[in-house]
Scaffold this motif. Structure first.
Motif, short mmCIF file in Angstrom:
data_model
loop_
_atom_site.label_atom_id
_atom_site.label_comp_id
_atom_site.label_asym_id
_atom_site.label_seq_id
_atom_site.Cartn_x
_atom_site.Cartn_y
_atom_site.Cartn_z
N ASP B 67 0.87 -1.16 -0.01
CA ASP B 67 -0.18 0.09 -0.01
C ASP B 67 0.79 1.27 0.16
O ASP B 67 0.27 2.06 -0.56
CB ASP B 67 -1.01 -0.09 1.21
CG ASP B 67 -2.07 -1.13 0.90
OD1 ASP B 67 -2.33 -1.23 0.15
OD2 ASP B 67 -2.23 -1.89 1.90
N ARG B 71 1.26 3.16 -7.33
CA ARG B 71 0.99 1.95 -8.41
C ARG B 71 2.08 1.88 -9.47
O ARG B 71 2.39 0.60 -9.92
CB ARG B 71 -0.26 2.35 -9.30
CG ARG B 71 -1.33 1.78 -8.25
CD ARG B 71 -2.69 1.91 -9.25
NE ARG B 71 -3.65 1.20 -8.36
CZ ARG B 71 -5.13 1.06 -8.64
NH1 ARG B 71 -5.20 1.26 -9.88
NH2 ARG B 71 -5.90 0.54 -8.13
N GLN B 121 -5.25 -7.82 -8.51
CA GLN B 121 -5.51 -7.21 -7.34
C GLN B 121 -5.53 -5.78 -7.25
O GLN B 121 -6.69 -5.11 -6.84
CB GLN B 121 -4.66 -7.95 -6.08
CG GLN B 121 -5.17 -7.54 -4.49
CD GLN B 121 -4.17 -7.59 -3.61
OE1 GLN B 121 -3.11 -8.30 -4.03
NE2 GLN B 121 -4.30 -7.37 -2.68
N MET B 122 -4.38 -5.14 -7.83
CA MET B 122 -4.32 -3.65 -7.96
C MET B 122 -5.56 -3.11 -8.57
O MET B 122 -5.81 -1.98 -8.33
CB MET B 122 -2.89 -3.33 -8.60
CG MET B 122 -1.92 -3.05 -7.95
SD MET B 122 -0.30 -3.08 -8.91
CE MET B 122 -0.49 -1.87 -10.23
#
Lengths: 190, 361
Positions: B67, B71, B121-122
């Protein structure tokens, strides 16, 4: 020996480029869907907010998650593709009008088609139709770790809706959550 | 290889004592065997395990600190680690450490799979998991073919099996596209001419064929499995007369075919409900004949695999029949009496045949 060496590194380059290409395509496809897909808002079927934000992701249920499918030639099973047609109503809400195993031939300007997969299909015929629980790929939303409680408080008893992006082939992506008309947790592209 | 060497260890002194072999001859045989043995070495095995561990370490590190990383940086990290793994493989090939290079390729394929999962997942891709497994399998196949890596191809076959298994569990219907994926990986195995992997391919296909019985005709397709198994077994027997090159596949094909047929017969007897007694007896006789044919074939061709499969099948069949017949009309003791009688009768027939063959030759 020299050509062998060149072949080796050519091979390594091909594999790396190919695998990165596949991963990159996954990302591009998703980003493209989120940025240029048609936006629709779907109301989330209310559940106990405590169970809603239990983990680091929320599970969202929609009215369109349970569909009635006229019994046709194709037998429904887990994983069968389902195309659900949604119609925009006068008050701006999207309602399910039809669902079936084939993609509808024509789609009106106020309609979108969502592609989903059957999760459960009842075998009992009811008025000549099957009832199926359908996943559209917009049922779970990962939230940053530790913010579940915050969101839980924020939602409270208010109405929760989901912002969805849909592309021409019916793929859907969760773009964000809407609490009482205000956007929270909008999905960043990168 | 080890078993071959230990067999030589016991045979060579005997041959020397019998006077068939000189001491020099024995020494040169041992030297030749030592130089040609490709025994499984510890170092490459450790390297592969190490690569897997590093893969897991990378994944759990990323998962724990995921987290906090933006990204784009996450994507860059996935791509860079992928490139690094294959780059290391290239360097190791160049330096002459192919075993370690294959371990690095395996790590690369594992990272590719992890990349698929992390990106899913991202981006909240709540998709269909078998599709992700298929993508991973194709990545492994591509890396295996382009870089000539057997471990990557083996992983591709494993993933094809996982893909198809997942599809069939999800849908409950036969997953025919598996044959395409299986065929592609098997073609790569044949191209590499790597014999253990062909056994692996055969095992995966056999499991898939046996699964057909549970999926076809609403779960009553075991008869088809028996038929397919017998066909494969017959093809195995016919192979040596058809083609010289493929004759080495004769006895494995026979063993796999018989195993598949036995699995089908077993399901017909013990998985299907409400089998009439007469039908059960016929099926049991068929299964026992099949098993004994397998044992006979194993003895004749001195194939220990066929022999053990036969013994295993026989024990399984008899044990299952015992549990099925406990407390039924037939009665277990009567059943065992009949079974013993049949086996002895078959033994007598086999003895006669053997004696006749001896007399002819």
């Amino acid at each position: 020996m020299r050509s062998e060496r060149r072949n080796l590194w050519l091979g390594v380059a091909v594999v790396v480029a190919g695998q990165i290409g596949v991963l990159g395509w996954m990302v591009w496809d998703r980003v493209h869907l989120l940025s240029s897909g048609r936006e629709i808002v779907l109301e989330v079927v209310p559940v106990d907010p405590r169970s809603l934000f239990r983990g680091d992701y929320v599970i969202l249920n929609y009215d369109i998650s349970r569909v009635e499918i006229p019994r046709g030639k194709k037998r429904l099973h887990r994983g069968s593709l389902i195309f659900s047609t949604l119609q925009k109503t006068k008050d701006g809400k999207w309602k399910l009008t039809a669902a079936g195993p084939e993609r509808p031939e024509s789609v009106g300007p106020d309609q979108v088609v969502l592609k989903g997969r059957v999760r459960f299909a009842s075998r009992v015929a009811r008025r000549g139709s099957n009832v199926a629980t359908v996943n559209y790929g917009i049922e779970s939303f990962f939230i940053p770790e530790g913010t579940g409680r915050e969101l839980e408080k924020l939602v409270g008893q208010k109405k929760l809706a989901a912002l969805i992006a849909v592309d021409e082939s019916g793929n859907a992506a969760l773009k964000g959550l809407i609490v009482d008309g205000a956007r929270v947790y909008e999905e960043p592209l990168f | 290889m080890r078993s071959y060497r230990s067999k030589l260890d016991s045979d060579l002194p005997r041959w020397r004592e019998a006077g068939w072999l000189t001491a020099e001859g024995e020494a040169s045989i041992r030297k030749d065997v030592a130089s040609h043995s490709r025994s499984l070495e510890l170092a490459p095995a450790l390297a592969i395990i190490g690569a897997v561990l590093i893969g897991f370490a990378a994944m759990s590190f990323i998962a724990a600190n995921w987290d906090e990383v933006p990204r784009l940086a996450r994507l860059a990290l996935i791509f860079a680690s992928l490139g690094t793994a294959y780059g290391i493989a290239g360097i190791l090939f160049e330096r002459g450490y192919p075993a370690f290079a294959h371990a690095a390729i395996l790590a690369g394929v594992a990272l590719f799979g992890a990349g698929i999962m992390l990106i899913a997942q991202m981006f909240h891709m709540d998709g269909y998991p078998p599709d992700a497994v298929l993508t991973w399998a194709l990545g492994a196949l591509g890396a295996g073919v382009v870089l000539g890596s057997n471990p990557a191809l083996a992983l591709a076959m494993l993933l094809m099996g996982l893909w198809s298994g997942w599809e069939m569990v999800e849908s409950g219907v036969v997953h025919w596209p598996f044959l395409l994926g299986w065929g592609a990986v098997t073609a790569a195995f044949l191209w590499r001419w790597w014999v253990p992997s062909l056994h692996f391919a055969a095992v995966v296909l056999s499991i898939w064929i046996i699964c057909l019985g549970y999926l076809l005709f609403d779960g009553h397709g075991h008869g088809v499995v028996v038929g397919v198994g017998l066909l494969i077994g017959a093809a195995g027997l016919a192979l040596p007369s058809l083609s010289e090159r493929w004759s080495a596949f004769s006895s494995p094909a026979f063993a796999y075919g018989m195993t598949i047929a036995f699995a089908g017969l077993f399901a017909l007897q013990f998985v299907e409900k409400d089998v009439p007694l007469f039908g059960l007896i016929l099926l049991a006789i068929a299964a026992l004949t099949l098993v004994l044919a397998g044992i006979g074939f194993g003895l004749k061709t001195s194939s220990s695999a066929a022999l053990w499969l036969g013994y295993g099948g026989f024990s399984l069949e008899v044990l299952a029949l015992y549990f099925k017949t406990v407390g039924t009309l037939l009665g277990s003791s009567l059943f065992f009496f009949a079974a013993g009688f049949i086996v002895i009768a078959l033994a007598a027939v086999a003895y006669r045949l053997h004696a006749r063959m001896e007399a002819q030759s």
